[in-house]
Design a protein around this motif. Structure first.
Motif, short mmCIF file in Angstrom:
data_model
loop_
_atom_site.label_atom_id
_atom_site.label_comp_id
_atom_site.label_asym_id
_atom_site.label_seq_id
_atom_site.Cartn_x
_atom_site.Cartn_y
_atom_site.Cartn_z
N MET A 1 21.81 47.83 11.91
CA MET A 1 21.30 46.90 10.91
C MET A 1 22.27 46.80 9.74
N ASN A 2 22.72 47.97 9.25
CA ASN A 2 23.65 47.98 8.13
C ASN A 2 24.97 47.32 8.50
N ASN A 3 25.41 47.57 9.76
CA ASN A 3 26.65 46.95 10.20
C ASN A 3 26.54 45.43 10.25
N SER A 4 25.36 44.94 10.67
CA SER A 4 25.14 43.49 10.74
C SER A 4 25.17 42.87 9.35
N VAL A 5 24.49 43.53 8.41
CA VAL A 5 24.47 43.02 7.04
C VAL A 5 25.86 43.07 6.43
N SER A 6 26.57 44.17 6.68
CA SER A 6 27.92 44.32 6.14
C SER A 6 28.86 43.27 6.73
N GLY A 7 28.74 43.03 8.06
CA GLY A 7 29.59 42.02 8.71
C GLY A 7 29.30 40.63 8.18
N ALA A 8 28.01 40.32 7.99
CA ALA A 8 27.63 39.01 7.47
C ALA A 8 28.16 38.84 6.04
N GLY A 9 28.10 39.93 5.27
CA GLY A 9 28.60 39.87 3.90
C GLY A 9 30.09 39.59 3.86
N ARG A 10 30.84 40.27 4.75
CA ARG A 10 32.29 40.05 4.80
C ARG A 10 32.61 38.61 5.19
N LEU A 11 31.85 38.09 6.15
CA LEU A 11 32.09 36.70 6.58
C LEU A 11 31.79 35.72 5.44
N LEU A 12 30.71 35.97 4.73
CA LEU A 12 30.36 35.09 3.61
C LEU A 12 31.43 35.15 2.51
N TRP A 13 31.89 36.37 2.23
CA TRP A 13 32.92 36.53 1.20
C TRP A 13 34.24 35.89 1.63
N ALA A 14 34.58 36.03 2.90
CA ALA A 14 35.79 35.38 3.41
C ALA A 14 35.67 33.86 3.34
#
Length: 221
Positions: A1-14
């Motif tokens: 779950m944390n990895n999914s949120v972290s990955g989504a955050g990185r994509l949004l920031w990128a």
């Protein structure tokens, strides 16, 4: 779950960073560079091909305009000021030498066929007006001598130029109303006639605004 949120955050920031970079590059830097080059290399064209008189912008070499008398009470359209060279009809509205309107919002031709009754009447009335207005002091304009651009609009309806033939038809009227000699006005037309592009492309033209500015300068001497 944390990895999914972290990955989504990185994509949004990128994505946000890409949006900011592209906004700055395409929305700020690129327009400024293009504008700077245009102003440095093609300043007059970039600013609308302005024509100035005594330091004041009086029009554009690309857009026609009217030369009319002040609108009188009860008139729907002003009468042409025949002391000045008149442009061709504009906007496909049935204009003639006594009723020529140039409105940027109405740019376009009539889209009427050659056998349309309204168009035929407009051209007939315009030709009669050209003959009447320019037959002065023993000089007579024959209907067959009236060029097409004197009675029809251009494709855009905003053409700033007329043919040398139409300009020459107006010479005697201009000379008579401004107390000039025919030779003086004829020379003005010759001086303001542009030849063919590269010697063989397009047709010779006379920019009406430039011609009237030259006429005004001559009258002020």
């Amino acid at each position: 779950m944390n990895n999914s949120v972290s990955g989504a955050g990185r994509l949004l920031w990128a994505g946000l960073r890409a949006l900011l970079v592209l906004t700055v590059v395409c929305g700020v830097i690129y327009p400024l560079v293009v504008t700077g080059i245009a102003q440095a290399a093609f300043s007059n064209k970039a600013n609308g091909s302005e024509i100035k008189e005594n330091g004041k912008v009086v029009g554009s070499s690309l857009i026609g305009q009217t030369y009319n008398l002040p609108l009188k009470k009860g008139e729907e359209t002003p009468a042409a000021d025949l002391k000045w060279f008149q442009p061709r009809p504009s906007n496909g509205l049935g204009s003639n030498s006594v009723n020529t309107q140039y409105k940027l919002i109405l740019s376009g031709a009539t889209n009427r066929s050659g056998d349309n009754a309204d168009l035929i009447k407009w051209v007939t009335d315009a030709k009669a007006a050209v003959v009447k207005d320019n037959s002065v002091n023993g000089y007579t304009v024959k209907p067959g001598d009236v060029p097409a651009d004197a009675v029809t609009s251009s494709g855009s309806g905003l053409d700033p130029a007329i043919s040398p033939e139409y300009a020459k038809i107006q010479i005697h009227r201009i000379a008579a109303l401004n107390h000039l000699t025919v030779d003086q006005v004829d020379q003005l037309v010759a001086d303001n006639t542009s030849g063919r592009l590269l010697g063989f492309m397009s047709e010779p033209t006379v920019n009406v605004l430039k011609l009237n500015i030259a006429l005004k300068d001559l009258l002020q001497k």
